[in-house]
Design an enzyme around this catalytic site. Structure first.
Site, PDB file in Angstrom:
ATOM      1  N   ASP A  99      40.579  38.663  50.021  1.00 50.05           N
ATOM      2  CA  ASP A  99      40.963  40.144  49.900  1.00 50.05           C
ATOM      3  C   ASP A  99      40.088  40.864  49.150  1.00 50.05           C
ATOM      4  O   ASP A  99      40.216  41.983  48.765  1.00 50.05           O
ATOM      5  CB  ASP A  99      42.439  40.450  49.323  1.00 50.05           C
ATOM      6  N   GLU A 121      43.573  32.235  53.604  1.00 46.92           N
ATOM      7  CA  GLU A 121      44.335  32.783  52.740  1.00 46.92           C
ATOM      8  C   GLU A 121      44.915  34.143  53.063  1.00 46.92           C
ATOM      9  O   GLU A 121      44.938  34.966  52.464  1.00 46.92           O
ATOM     10  CB  GLU A 121      43.635  32.939  51.347  1.00 46.92           C
ATOM     11  N   GLU A 135      43.143  44.898  46.429  1.00 46.15           N
ATOM     12  CA  GLU A 135      43.129  43.775  47.019  1.00 46.15           C
ATOM     13  C   GLU A 135      44.259  43.968  48.240  1.00 46.15           C
ATOM     14  O   GLU A 135      44.162  43.456  49.438  1.00 46.15           O
ATOM     15  CB  GLU A 135      43.185  42.510  46.287  1.00 46.15           C
ATOM     16  N   HIS A 216      40.151  39.960  34.503  1.00 50.62           N
ATOM     17  CA  HIS A 216      39.318  40.695  35.175  1.00 50.62           C
ATOM     18  C   HIS A 216      39.740  41.598  36.042  1.00 50.62           C
ATOM     19  O   HIS A 216      38.982  42.689  36.692  1.00 50.62           O
ATOM     20  CB  HIS A 216      38.107  39.738  35.869  1.00 50.62           C
ATOM     21  N   ARG A 218      40.777  44.829  38.175  1.00 51.97           N
ATOM     22  CA  ARG A 218      40.441  46.303  37.998  1.00 51.97           C
ATOM     23  C   ARG A 218      41.474  47.147  37.860  1.00 51.97           C
ATOM     24  O   ARG A 218      41.432  48.239  36.778  1.00 51.97           O
ATOM     25  CB  ARG A 218      39.877  47.002  39.452  1.00 51.97           C
ATOM     26  N   HIS A 248      34.417  37.473  32.399  1.00 52.41           N
ATOM     27  CA  HIS A 248      33.833  37.922  33.511  1.00 52.41           C
ATOM     28  C   HIS A 248      32.721  38.763  33.232  1.00 52.41           C
ATOM     29  O   HIS A 248      32.830  39.390  32.132  1.00 52.41           O
ATOM     30  CB  HIS A 248      35.035  38.599  34.202  1.00 52.41           C
TER      31      HIS A 248
HETATM   32  C1  UD1 Z   1      35.755  40.962  42.680  1.00 55.37           C
HETATM   33  C2  UD1 Z   1      36.623  41.557  43.776  1.00 55.37           C
HETATM   34  C3  UD1 Z   1      38.269  41.096  43.533  1.00 55.37           C
HETATM   35  C4  UD1 Z   1      38.218  39.570  42.831  1.00 55.37           C
HETATM   36  C5  UD1 Z   1      37.271  39.460  41.779  1.00 55.37           C
HETATM   37  C6  UD1 Z   1      36.817  37.979  41.571  1.00 55.37           C
HETATM   38  C7  UD1 Z   1      36.609  43.702  45.054  1.00 55.37           C
HETATM   39  C8  UD1 Z   1      37.083  45.075  45.366  1.00 55.37           C
HETATM   40  N1  UD1 Z   1      37.016  42.783  43.899  1.00 55.37           N
HETATM   41  O1  UD1 Z   1      36.121  42.084  41.527  1.00 55.37           O
HETATM   42  O2  UD1 Z   1      39.088  41.037  44.502  1.00 55.37           O
HETATM   43  O3  UD1 Z   1      39.198  39.275  42.297  1.00 55.37           O
HETATM   44  O4  UD1 Z   1      35.752  39.764  42.372  1.00 55.37           O
HETATM   45  O5  UD1 Z   1      36.174  37.958  40.233  1.00 55.37           O
HETATM   46  O6  UD1 Z   1      36.206  43.053  46.051  1.00 55.37           O
HETATM   47  N2  UD1 Z   1      29.055  41.331  37.811  1.00 55.37           N
HETATM   48  C9  UD1 Z   1      27.834  40.598  37.301  1.00 55.37           C
HETATM   49  N3  UD1 Z   1      27.704  39.546  37.797  1.00 55.37           N
HETATM   50  C10 UD1 Z   1      28.247  38.822  38.744  1.00 55.37           C
HETATM   51  C11 UD1 Z   1      29.542  39.362  39.234  1.00 55.37           C
HETATM   52  C12 UD1 Z   1      29.768  40.686  38.650  1.00 55.37           C
HETATM   53  O7  UD1 Z   1      27.144  41.412  36.683  1.00 55.37           O
HETATM   54  O8  UD1 Z   1      28.079  37.410  38.967  1.00 55.37           O
HETATM   55  C13 UD1 Z   1      29.317  42.578  37.683  1.00 55.37           C
HETATM   56  C14 UD1 Z   1      28.406  43.800  38.046  1.00 55.37           C
HETATM   57  O9  UD1 Z   1      28.137  44.895  37.122  1.00 55.37           O
HETATM   58  C15 UD1 Z   1      29.254  44.386  38.943  1.00 55.37           C
HETATM   59  C16 UD1 Z   1      30.696  44.305  38.402  1.00 55.37           C
HETATM   60  O10 UD1 Z   1      30.753  42.965  37.625  1.00 55.37           O
HETATM   61  O11 UD1 Z   1      29.145  45.751  39.717  1.00 55.37           O
HETATM   62  C17 UD1 Z   1      31.893  44.405  39.303  1.00 55.37           C
HETATM   63  O12 UD1 Z   1      31.962  43.173  40.375  1.00 55.37           O
HETATM   64  P1  UD1 Z   1      32.883  43.381  41.781  1.00 55.37           P
HETATM   65  O13 UD1 Z   1      32.580  42.348  42.603  1.00 55.37           O
HETATM   66  O14 UD1 Z   1      32.737  44.893  42.330  1.00 55.37           O
HETATM   67  O15 UD1 Z   1      34.334  43.394  40.968  1.00 55.37           O
HETATM   68  P2  UD1 Z   1      34.960  42.523  40.391  1.00 55.37           P
HETATM   69  O16 UD1 Z   1      35.832  43.183  39.414  1.00 55.37           O
HETATM   70  O17 UD1 Z   1      34.171  41.074  40.121  1.00 55.37           O
HETATM   71  N1  UDP Z   2      36.556  30.291  37.587  1.00 60.13           N
HETATM   72  C1  UDP Z   2      35.293  29.663  37.224  1.00 60.13           C
HETATM   73  N2  UDP Z   2      34.981  29.946  35.946  1.00 60.13           N
HETATM   74  C2  UDP Z   2      35.399  30.649  35.067  1.00 60.13           C
HETATM   75  C3  UDP Z   2      36.451  31.373  35.497  1.00 60.13           C
HETATM   76  C4  UDP Z   2      37.080  30.831  36.680  1.00 60.13           C
HETATM   77  O1  UDP Z   2      34.848  28.748  38.083  1.00 60.13           O
HETATM   78  O2  UDP Z   2      34.715  31.033  34.111  1.00 60.13           O
HETATM   79  C5  UDP Z   2      37.214  29.954  38.845  1.00 60.13           C
HETATM   80  C6  UDP Z   2      38.883  29.460  38.801  1.00 60.13           C
HETATM   81  O3  UDP Z   2      38.852  28.107  38.642  1.00 60.13           O
HETATM   82  C7  UDP Z   2      39.064  29.917  40.026  1.00 60.13           C
HETATM   83  C8  UDP Z   2      38.362  30.981  40.473  1.00 60.13           C
HETATM   84  O4  UDP Z   2      37.230  31.084  39.570  1.00 60.13           O
HETATM   85  O5  UDP Z   2      39.046  28.849  41.225  1.00 60.13           O
HETATM   86  C9  UDP Z   2      38.954  32.379  40.156  1.00 60.13           C
HETATM   87  O6  UDP Z   2      38.140  33.331  40.268  1.00 60.13           O
HETATM   88  P1  UDP Z   2      38.604  34.869  39.526  1.00 60.13           P
HETATM   89  O7  UDP Z   2      39.624  34.755  38.394  1.00 60.13           O
HETATM   90  O8  UDP Z   2      37.233  35.548  39.339  1.00 60.13           O
HETATM   91  O9  UDP Z   2      39.046  35.657  40.690  1.00 60.13           O
HETATM   92  P2  UDP Z   2      40.267  35.901  41.561  1.00 60.13           P
HETATM   93  O10 UDP Z   2      41.104  34.468  42.019  1.00 60.13           O
HETATM   94  O11 UDP Z   2      41.475  36.467  40.464  1.00 60.13           O
HETATM   95  O12 UDP Z   2      40.032  36.470  42.756  1.00 60.13           O
END
Ligand code: UD1
Ligand code: UDP
Length: 377
Positions: A99, A121, A135, A216, A218, A248
């Site tokens: 999602d 999923e 999501e 993490h 939002r 995160h």
């Molecule tokens: C995203 C997904 C969320 C998922 C989560 C898993 C959307 C809207 N959100 O949220 O559904 O649960 O990922 O973790 O699709 N960033 C880094 N490096 C990384 C990753 C993120 O620097 O490797 C920082 C960047 O500044 C980026 C921000 O995190 O702009 C947000 O990343 P984004 O993918 O937009 O949202 P998440 O909150 O990570």
């Molecule tokens: N995970 C990981 N390293 C971390 C934290 C989480 O590999 O430091 C893995 C965890 O085992 C799970 C997935 O990341 O499989 C969950 O990701 P996240 O919580 O970012 O996203 P969500 O599942 O909420 O979309």
């Protein structure tokens, strides 16, 4: 001989990569398919951690992550760039997972080209479009577009048929996260050094009861995260406890957590762990405290009590099984529930039982079988 079915697998974040690498491996092993992997890199470092351990080299890497990206800028870029890849690849089918913005835009770009979409999923619903946000709406949009819905459980399958999705197009496959968990467990057994990253912290916290934390969401920005940080601070004041918290990379999360918890003796605020080392954290933690979706699925499979910092969950199976409990984001409730688990042995043992509500670890094989049946028709 007919050409293999070209399947474009689209993903962009850490959890999508974890849940899709077993599907990609199963597709690669089947000569009926030609998988093409496109990562949006909506996440960068956290995605790359998974690609590396899973040995996936994407065919297309859009490198779209921007610091603190907004949902609209991200979604607009995703739609345009994923569309270009689809025009070049001309896939027979697109596969998306979950999602995220990447999954939603991937499904939409495929729909604009009348390419059928398989949704891994499928059918998770909280019933509240702001929890989780965005999501819940992303997955509803994908549900409208997809013609093959791979639901992890009966609960998610029913959510789809309740929305008038044709039952013949809904398949209960289990969740591929369990395939990934089995795979990483076997890798660690064969190569223990892969999960040795926490050794120093484990030594520092020897004799303490470990609480693993992730956060993490939002929808928790602007209040919820501060409450969570304060709860962690109070929990870590207990001398018998130590918190390991891979933070995160979202800057909104980092600012709050480092501000409130940085430098505290019983709290290890660390960088995101790669999957083997996170599996190690799941193994050594007495309790997980999280707002993550994936962790809610992994913890029941491991019999690890998990307190879920959300008001609602689209994954009620862990709660029904008794391994997960919803505690919301109120500081006092989180602390009370955590202390209850730490101090009441019976309460702890009632939660600490392994269940398999999310499948048996053969979900990817089932999905590929179903895709095979589809092309045979
Ligand atoms: C995203 C997904 C969320 C998922 C989560 C898993 C959307 C809207 N959100 O949220 O559904 O649960 O990922 O973790 O699709 N960033 C880094 N490096 C990384 C990753 C993120 O620097 O490797 C920082 C960047 O500044 C980026 C921000 O995190 O702009 C947000 O990343 P984004 O993918 O937009 O949202 P998440 O909150 O990570
Ligand atoms: N995970 C990981 N390293 C971390 C934290 C989480 O590999 O430091 C893995 C965890 O085992 C799970 C997935 O990341 O499989 C969950 O990701 P996240 O919580 O970012 O996203 P969500 O599942 O909420 O979309």
């Amino acid at each position: 001989m007919t050409a293999p079915c070209k399947i474009l697998v689209v993903f962009g974040t850490r959890p999508e990569a974890i849940k899709l690498f077993p599907v990609i491996a199963a597709l690669k092993a089947d000569p009926r398919f030609e998988p093409v992997v496109c990562v949006s890199a909506q996440h960068r470092q956290m995605l790359d951690q998974v690609l590396e351990i899973a040995g996936i080299v994407p065919d297309y890497d859009l490198d779209l992550m921007r610091p603190d990206q907004s949902l609209d800028a991200l979604t607009a870029a995703l739609l345009t760039e994923l569309g270009k890849v689809m025009d070049e690849v001309q896939p027979d089918r697109v596969i998306v997972q979950g999602d995220t913005a990447t999954a939603m835009a991937g499904a939409l770009a495929a729909y604009y080209r009348k390419v059928p979409v398989g949704h891994v999923e499928a059918g998770l619903r909280s019933g509240n479009i702001y929890h989780p946000w965005p999501e819940e709406v992303n997955r509803k949009i994908i549900g409208q577009i997809a013609d093959m819905h791979f639901a992890p459980t009966d609960v998610s399958a029913k959510a789809l048929t309740d929305e008038q999705v044709d039952p013949a197009r809904v398949h209960v496959t289990g969740n591929t996260v369990i395939d990934a968990l089995h795979w990483v467990t076997a890798r660690i057994a064969a190569e223990p050094h892969l999960a040795a990253g926490l050794a120093e912290i484990e030594a520092r916290f020897a004799g303490k009861r470990i609480i693993g934390v992730t956060s993490h969401r939002r929808e928790n920005f602007g209040g919820g995260l501060e409450n969570i940080a304060e709860a962690v601070r109070q929990i870590a004041e207990r001398p018998d406890v130590a918190v390991i918290f891979p933070v995160h990379l979202n800057p909104n999360v980092r600012a709050v957590m480092h501000g409130a918890l940085g430098g505290r003796a019983n709290v290890a605020l660390i960088e995101p762990l790669d999957y083997p080392n996170f599996a190690r954290l799941l193994a050594i933690a007495e309790v997980m405290l999280t707002d993550s979706g994936g962790v809610q699925e992994e913890a029941p499979a491991l019999g690890k009590p998990v307190l879920v910092m959300r008001e609602t969950t689209e994954r009620p199976e862990g709660v029904t099984a008794g391994t997960a409990k919803l505690v919301g984001t109120d500081t006092q409730t989180i602390v009370t529930e955590m202390f209850n688990l730490l101090d009441d042995k019976a309460a702890y043992e009632a939660m600490a039982r392994a269940h398999n509500p999310f499948g048996d670890g053969h979900s990817a094989r089932r999905i590929v079988e179903l895709l095979g049946n589809e092309i045979a028709q």
